[in-house]
Design an enzyme around this catalytic site. Sequence first.
Site, PDB file in Angstrom:
ATOM      1  N   ASP A 150      81.795  22.156 121.267  1.00 57.23           N
ATOM      2  CA  ASP A 150      82.435  20.839 121.246  1.00 57.23           C
ATOM      3  C   ASP A 150      83.884  20.894 121.737  1.00 57.23           C
ATOM      4  OD1 ASP A 150      82.756  18.135 120.825  1.00 57.23           O
ATOM      5  OD2 ASP A 150      83.200  18.329 118.696  1.00 57.23           O
ATOM      6  N   TYR A 151      84.150  21.771 122.700  1.00 63.74           N
ATOM      7  CA  TYR A 151      85.479  21.743 123.320  1.00 63.74           C
ATOM      8  C   TYR A 151      85.641  20.430 124.075  1.00 63.74           C
ATOM      9  CZ  TYR A 151      86.560  26.645 122.372  1.00 63.74           C
ATOM     10  OH  TYR A 151      86.853  27.839 121.758  1.00 63.74           O
ATOM     11  N   GLU A 152      86.818  19.812 123.923  1.00 63.04           N
ATOM     12  CA  GLU A 152      87.067  18.512 124.541  1.00 63.04           C
ATOM     13  C   GLU A 152      88.310  18.500 125.420  1.00 63.04           C
ATOM     14  OE1 GLU A 152      86.981  15.570 121.435  1.00 63.04           O
ATOM     15  OE2 GLU A 152      84.994  16.174 120.742  1.00 63.04           O
ATOM     16  N   HIS A 153      89.070  19.607 125.416  1.00 66.58           N
ATOM     17  CA  HIS A 153      90.293  19.713 126.213  1.00 66.58           C
ATOM     18  C   HIS A 153      90.330  21.094 126.843  1.00 66.58           C
ATOM     19  CE1 HIS A 153      91.529  16.030 124.191  1.00 66.58           C
ATOM     20  NE2 HIS A 153      91.187  16.620 123.053  1.00 66.58           N
ATOM     21  N   GLN A 212      77.944  12.464 122.705  1.00 66.48           N
ATOM     22  CA  GLN A 212      78.735  11.600 121.826  1.00 66.48           C
ATOM     23  C   GLN A 212      78.701  10.147 122.323  1.00 66.48           C
ATOM     24  OE1 GLN A 212      82.627  13.219 120.626  1.00 66.48           O
ATOM     25  NE2 GLN A 212      82.004  15.203 121.465  1.00 66.48           N
TER      26      GLN A 212
END
Length: 323
Positions: A150-153, A212
Amino acid sequence: MEFSKLFTTTFFILQTLILVSSAPGNSNLFREYIGADFKNVRFSDLPINKNVEFHFILSFAIDYTTSSSASPTNGKFNIFWDTDNLTPSQVTAIKSKYSNVKVALSLGGDSVGGGYAYFNPSSVNSWLSNAVSSLTHIIQEYNLDGIDIDYEHFQTDPDTFAQCIGQLISTLKKNGVISFASIAPYDDDQVQSHYMVLWKSYGHLIDYVNFQFYAYDQGTTVSQFMDYFETQRSNYKGGKILPSFISDGSGGLSPENGFFTACSKLKSEGNLHGIFVWCADDSKALDFKDEQAVIYQQHQDLNNGLYYQEPDVHDHLMKVLQA
């Protein structure tokens, strides 16, 4: 008698999953993130039905230091979930009580120490070596079954992200440390560019796509949701895309506005591979303290497509759990 929104919504989810599990292409998988918000939620707070494959996803393990001024550690993961309430012994207890329960951990997340949690490896080989070592230790200590990405950056390019994460999943599976892996992208250009490169090279190792959908605008309609779902099916071809909602209703398609109608449509197409929710912490907090019962909750009977009014959700929940 007081009933929380957690139990009401979870009842609908369980009914949906139980009713669709026998259809080709569909699944009775239910997944929920837990522990990120430190709201004293425990595994035992959630009603668990033996007929549903149930995944808890501990949130999060992050390769950052645990100090107030958190900094990247190049794959040396630390635990950032609520360890007071979600301990190794509690993982063992819930899995011993329910043979259908598995527990995973999620990597990354949105933020850490007041700033973004960036994926920031020094190199593929050094990050991978550190990640395999540190995560194997955590997974074995907690008796976990899988990982979620769930890395988002990002402070690296998509190819480096794909090689690091893809090789991590491959190594942990080959070593028998995990039995499943999932990714959790959302509709953002930078996020999608990284995850779609990962999927292209390593999609065969990724068991679930926890997309998501709640990152779309609040007030999403059923029609819009179905369009979004088709777009992601195209982006992650062959993947098991899971529909999702956020329990505080702050984005996407909510249960009150037709989420289960959308699930019914997906079921009829053979595309309901499960459901996931963000997150148990917020669900516990949404307790209707001024209400004595949940009355006339609208629920869709997925067997015949008809709607009926449910006068006492709690009684039916108990029947489901005792079935």
